[in-house]
Enzyme design. Structure first.
Site, PDB file in Angstrom:
ATOM      1  N   ARG A  91       0.769  -0.792  -0.071  1.00  0.00           N
ATOM      2  CA  ARG A  91       0.490   0.149   0.171  1.00  0.00           C
ATOM      3  C   ARG A  91       0.468   1.267  -0.338  1.00  0.00           C
ATOM      4  NH1 ARG A  91      -4.994  -1.983   1.941  1.00  0.00           N
ATOM      5  NH2 ARG A  91      -6.464   0.041   2.884  1.00  0.00           N
ATOM      6  N   ARG A 163     -18.660  -2.067   8.876  1.00  0.00           N
ATOM      7  CA  ARG A 163     -17.041  -1.607   9.932  1.00  0.00           C
ATOM      8  C   ARG A 163     -17.534  -0.418   9.860  1.00  0.00           C
ATOM      9  NH1 ARG A 163     -12.789  -3.653   5.777  1.00  0.00           N
ATOM     10  NH2 ARG A 163     -11.689  -2.163   5.855  1.00  0.00           N
ATOM     11  N   ARG A 174      -9.822   7.386   4.397  1.00  0.00           N
ATOM     12  CA  ARG A 174      -9.319   6.008   3.814  1.00  0.00           C
ATOM     13  C   ARG A 174      -8.806   6.975   1.797  1.00  0.00           C
ATOM     14  NH1 ARG A 174     -13.144   1.494   5.103  1.00  0.00           N
ATOM     15  NH2 ARG A 174     -11.026   0.623   3.484  1.00  0.00           N
TER      16      ARG A 174
HETATM   17  P1  AMP Z   1      -9.623  -3.365   4.211  1.00  0.00           P
HETATM   18  O1  AMP Z   1      -9.590  -4.044   4.683  1.00  0.00           O
HETATM   19  O2  AMP Z   1      -7.041  -3.589   3.178  1.00  0.00           O
HETATM   20  O3  AMP Z   1      -9.511  -1.890   3.993  1.00  0.00           O
HETATM   21  O4  AMP Z   1      -7.743  -2.667   5.122  1.00  0.00           O
HETATM   22  C1  AMP Z   1      -8.398  -2.209   6.439  1.00  0.00           C
HETATM   23  C2  AMP Z   1      -7.398  -0.930   7.182  1.00  0.00           C
HETATM   24  O5  AMP Z   1      -6.174  -1.498   7.569  1.00  0.00           O
HETATM   25  C3  AMP Z   1      -6.430  -0.118   6.452  1.00  0.00           C
HETATM   26  O6  AMP Z   1      -7.456   1.217   6.678  1.00  0.00           O
HETATM   27  C4  AMP Z   1      -5.731   0.541   7.161  1.00  0.00           C
HETATM   28  O7  AMP Z   1      -5.818   0.992   8.515  1.00  0.00           O
HETATM   29  C5  AMP Z   1      -4.611  -1.353   7.888  1.00  0.00           C
HETATM   30  N1  AMP Z   1      -4.024  -2.107   6.660  1.00  0.00           N
HETATM   31  C6  AMP Z   1      -4.188  -3.014   5.546  1.00  0.00           C
HETATM   32  N2  AMP Z   1      -3.585  -3.178   4.790  1.00  0.00           N
HETATM   33  C7  AMP Z   1      -2.507  -2.494   5.062  1.00  0.00           C
HETATM   34  C8  AMP Z   1      -1.489  -1.728   4.469  1.00  0.00           C
HETATM   35  N3  AMP Z   1      -0.723  -2.890   3.186  1.00  0.00           N
HETATM   36  N4  AMP Z   1      -0.250  -0.829   5.457  1.00  0.00           N
HETATM   37  C9  AMP Z   1      -1.127  -0.184   5.802  1.00  0.00           C
HETATM   38  N5  AMP Z   1      -2.279  -0.181   6.407  1.00  0.00           N
HETATM   39  C10 AMP Z   1      -2.826  -1.767   6.517  1.00  0.00           C
END
Ligand code: AMP
Length: 224
Positions: A91, A163, A174
């Site tokens: 990311r 969520r 985000r």
């Molecule tokens: P997601 O379900 O992929 O949208 O992830 C939810 C949250 O987890 C994100 O908003 C970040 O806070 C954290 N997160 C997930 N993957 C990463 C990553 N590769 N790097 C940093 N934070 C992450």
């Protein structure tokens, strides 16, 4: 067949989770979501979960060193030997560089980075209807992919919830983080000739077809 190492990139709500799940079934390789892994850590109250929670709740990114260590461990597991579908990782450019270094050590390379592109406006509309099951993270949408019975997961009968980070103010945050920190990965993988652009605004079936076609092209190019 050589290993199939795929990265899904896209804003929150682009449908990465839904598509990754389908690709997992098509290709028999694991779908690795760092977001799911972090949420499992938070739920279990691990040290990592405690450190990650505040960043996640605010819509920010968890620090690179924590994520890179967690992802590296997962990629070393046996089931990822023939390939993987990464959702939500890398990311940041630092995470992409760390992934490249790890794969290099293993003598492997990324097959394709797949961008599922969806405009911000559409993202907000989609995320506000998103629901997830508390037991296993199965995904639904109140309008586009509703469960058979309101508020109940078709797969395991558990409750469906929104969520915390799918709430509107966190979604804006985000999206901002995505444009600032993650969108630069498009140029990063473009330079390596790995980037494939997919229009993510069509139906899930249509996006799936485009992804399959892009993966087939990437595999053909890999062979020559
Ligand atoms: P997601 O379900 O992929 O949208 O992830 C939810 C949250 O987890 C994100 O908003 C970040 O806070 C954290 N997160 C997930 N993957 C990463 C990553 N590769 N790097 C940093 N934070 C992450």
């Amino acid at each position: 067949m050589s290993d199939l190492n795929l990265i899904l990139i896209g804003p929150p709500g682009a449908g990465k989770g839904t598509q990754a799940d389908r690709l997992r079934q098509n290709f028999g390789i694991p779908f690795i979501s760092t977001g799911d892994m972090l949420r499992a850590n938070v739920k279990q109250g691990t040290e990592l979960g405690k450190k990650a929670k505040a960043y996640m709740d605010s819509g920010g990114l968890v620090p690179d060193d924590l994520i890179v260590a967690m992802a590296a461990q997962r990629l070393e597991q046996d089931d990822a030997r023939d390939g993987f579908i990464l959702d939500g990782f890398p990311r940041t450019t630092a995470q992409a560089e760390a992934l490249d270094a790890q794969l290099r050590k293993l003598g492997r390379t990324i097959t394709a980075a797949l961008l599922i592109d969806v405009p911000d406006q559409e993202v907000v509309k989609r995320i506000s209807g998103r629901r997830v099951c508390v037991a296993n993270g199965h995904l639904y949408h109140v309008d586009f992919e509703p469960p058979k019975q309101d508020g109940i997961c078709d797969e395991d009968g558990s409750e469906l919830i929104q969520r915390d980070d799918d709430k509107p103010e966190v979604v804006q945050q985000r999206l901002g983080v995505y444009h600032e920190k993650t969108a630069p990965l498009i140029a990063y993988y473009d330079k390596q000739g790995l980037m494939r652009h997919i229009d993510g605004t069509g139906s899930p079936d249509r996006v799936h077809d485009h992804l399959r076609a892009a993966i087939a092209t990437a595999l053909r190019e890999d062979d020559v």
